[in-house]
Design a protein around this motif. Structure first.
Motif, PDB file in Angstrom:
ATOM      1  N   GLN A  26      -2.614  -5.687  -2.563  1.00 38.10           N
ATOM      2  CA  GLN A  26      -3.084  -6.101  -1.955  1.00 38.10           C
ATOM      3  C   GLN A  26      -4.301  -7.553  -2.731  1.00 38.10           C
ATOM      4  OE1 GLN A  26      -6.528  -2.997  -2.209  1.00 38.10           O
ATOM      5  NE2 GLN A  26      -5.081  -1.726  -3.321  1.00 38.10           N
ATOM      6  N   VAL A  27      -3.667  -8.344  -0.589  1.00 35.39           N
ATOM      7  CA  VAL A  27      -4.392  -9.957  -1.642  1.00 35.39           C
ATOM      8  C   VAL A  27      -5.341 -10.249  -0.955  1.00 35.39           C
ATOM      9  CG1 VAL A  27      -1.162  -9.953  -2.273  1.00 35.39           C
ATOM     10  CG2 VAL A  27      -2.529 -10.796   0.235  1.00 35.39           C
ATOM     11  N   THR A  28      -5.720 -10.876  -1.748  1.00 32.51           N
ATOM     12  CA  THR A  28      -7.440 -11.725  -0.570  1.00 32.51           C
ATOM     13  C   THR A  28      -7.142 -13.107  -1.094  1.00 32.51           C
ATOM     14  OG1 THR A  28      -8.155 -10.174  -1.260  1.00 32.51           O
ATOM     15  CG2 THR A  28      -9.157 -11.569  -0.767  1.00 32.51           C
ATOM     16  N   PRO A  62       1.720  -1.175  -5.905  1.00 32.07           N
ATOM     17  CA  PRO A  62       1.222  -1.508  -3.987  1.00 32.07           C
ATOM     18  C   PRO A  62      -0.661  -1.151  -4.525  1.00 32.07           C
ATOM     19  CG  PRO A  62       3.000  -0.181  -4.533  1.00 32.07           C
ATOM     20  CD  PRO A  62       2.571  -0.787  -5.701  1.00 32.07           C
ATOM     21  N   SER A  63      -1.228  -1.177  -5.630  1.00 37.01           N
ATOM     22  CA  SER A  63      -2.743  -0.662  -5.780  1.00 37.01           C
ATOM     23  C   SER A  63      -3.496  -1.399  -6.434  1.00 37.01           C
ATOM     24  CB  SER A  63      -2.560   0.646  -6.542  1.00 37.01           C
ATOM     25  OG  SER A  63      -2.328   0.280  -8.269  1.00 37.01           O
ATOM     26  N   SER A  64      -2.362  -2.504  -6.917  1.00 32.69           N
ATOM     27  CA  SER A  64      -2.878  -4.128  -7.898  1.00 32.69           C
ATOM     28  C   SER A  64      -3.491  -5.083  -6.693  1.00 32.69           C
ATOM     29  CB  SER A  64      -2.338  -4.566  -8.200  1.00 32.69           C
ATOM     30  OG  SER A  64      -1.612  -4.190  -9.647  1.00 32.69           O
ATOM     31  N   LEU A  88       1.525 -14.086  -0.679  1.00 33.52           N
ATOM     32  CA  LEU A  88       2.823 -13.980  -0.065  1.00 33.52           C
ATOM     33  C   LEU A  88       3.654 -13.020  -1.099  1.00 33.52           C
ATOM     34  CD1 LEU A  88       3.932 -13.748   2.976  1.00 33.52           C
ATOM     35  CD2 LEU A  88       5.977 -14.924   3.041  1.00 33.52           C
ATOM     36  N   PRO A  89       4.243 -13.719  -1.698  1.00 36.49           N
ATOM     37  CA  PRO A  89       5.201 -12.561  -2.555  1.00 36.49           C
ATOM     38  C   PRO A  89       4.486 -11.627  -3.031  1.00 36.49           C
ATOM     39  CG  PRO A  89       5.727 -15.542  -3.592  1.00 36.49           C
ATOM     40  CD  PRO A  89       4.292 -14.836  -2.348  1.00 36.49           C
ATOM     41  N   PHE A  90       3.429 -11.445  -3.800  1.00 35.78           N
ATOM     42  CA  PHE A  90       2.466 -10.303  -4.116  1.00 35.78           C
ATOM     43  C   PHE A  90       2.214  -9.920  -2.577  1.00 35.78           C
ATOM     44  CE2 PHE A  90       1.925 -13.705  -6.794  1.00 35.78           C
ATOM     45  CZ  PHE A  90       2.043 -13.457  -7.640  1.00 35.78           C
ATOM     46  N   SER A  91       1.781  -9.852  -1.926  1.00 38.40           N
ATOM     47  CA  SER A  91       1.796  -9.138  -0.846  1.00 38.40           C
ATOM     48  C   SER A  91       3.081  -8.799  -0.045  1.00 38.40           C
ATOM     49  CB  SER A  91       1.270  -9.602   0.970  1.00 38.40           C
ATOM     50  OG  SER A  91       1.409  -8.751   2.360  1.00 38.40           O
TER      51      SER A  91
END
Length: 266
Positions: free
Chosen positions: A59-61, A35-37, A51-54
């Protein structure tokens, strides 16, 4: 033109399903995401790959040059009740992070490098490096130019959108065929730009080396994993024998996947 290129919500879901089923496992041996990635996608489009990483808590950008795609990404993420930051920006003009905390553990560059003009490819590759944290990796995916639909002619109109290898015809003949098929001037212009910006396995590896990246993993796909969503085909890796033959392998590679790293003392 296929329905998925008109229905962006469908396209978003297909990309998200492919990323969920294949990207996460492909990355696992090389990086531990928590979750800190921080995850960045360059050329994110509607954001389906993120979406899957979120959903895993990262933290997605996403960065994309088209405002419409950014608006769609925000809408679709909202519909899935997920958080993400989406920015309309030319990545090459994006300001470099000022601290390690602002850098990213994982950078995704999927179906983007083959759209970047040849004169800007090296600048693009070099600009990625300051965004990467120590120990971070970059995932690249792209179709080899010479594969049956490496020219993206599937985004065209009429019979030409279903014809393999026509992008390898001489430019005047290719344009004439697209026009006969009913393609618009803007559509033909887009396909000609892709023709000029094409990418092969050999060219990519040369660009990566010149930029100072190390290849951690390379997978050449005979049947692109995304084809499971698009055509219900089982993904299949390139036969080892053909994967080792320069130039010939491009005709069989529907998608080339690379994991790159860059080590620099900061």
């Amino acid at each position: 033109m296929q329905q998925r290129h008109l229905n962006r919500r469908l396209y978003f879901c297909e990309l998200a399903n492919t990323a969920h089923e294949f990207y996460w496992n492909y990355l696992q041996p090389y990086i531990t995401l928590t979750p800190s990635s921080r995850v960045l996608e360059i050329g994110c489009g509607e954001g389906g790959n993120l979406l899957p990483f979120s959903e895993k808590g990262c933290q997605v950008t996403g960065i994309d040059i088209y405002q419409k795609r950014i608006d769609e990404a925000r809408t679709f993420f909202g519909e899935h009740h997920r958080q993400g930051t989406f920015v309309c920006q030319d990545f090459i003009l994006t300001e470099e992070p000022k601290s390690e905390a602002e850098r990213y553990d994982l950078i995704l560059v999927h179906d983007v490098i083959e759209h970047i003009e040849p004169t800007r490819k090296q600048t693009f590759m070099l600009h990625i490096k300051p965004f990467l944290r120590q120990g971070g990796i970059v995932f690249f995916g792209f179709p080899a130019w010479q594969n049956p639909f490496g020219g993206h002619q599937q985004i065209s109109i009429g019979f030409a959108s279903m014809l393999p290898f026509i992008h390898l015809l001489p430019k005047p003949l290719y344009k004439c065929l697209l026009k006969m098929s009913g393609a618009t001037t803007s559509n033909i212009g887009e396909l000609m730009n892709i023709r000029a910006s094409r990418m092969s396995v050999e060219c990519f590896e040369q660009q990566a080396s010149l930029a100072g990246f190390t290849i951690l993993q390379r997978t050449l796909w005979l049947i692109n994993p995304h084809y499971k969503q698009k055509f219900h085909l089982k993904p299949r890796r390139m036969w080892t024998f053909f994967a080792r033959i320069p130039y010939l392998r491009n005709f069989l590679t529907t998608s080339a996947w690379y994991l790159l790293c860059y080590k620099e003392k900061r």
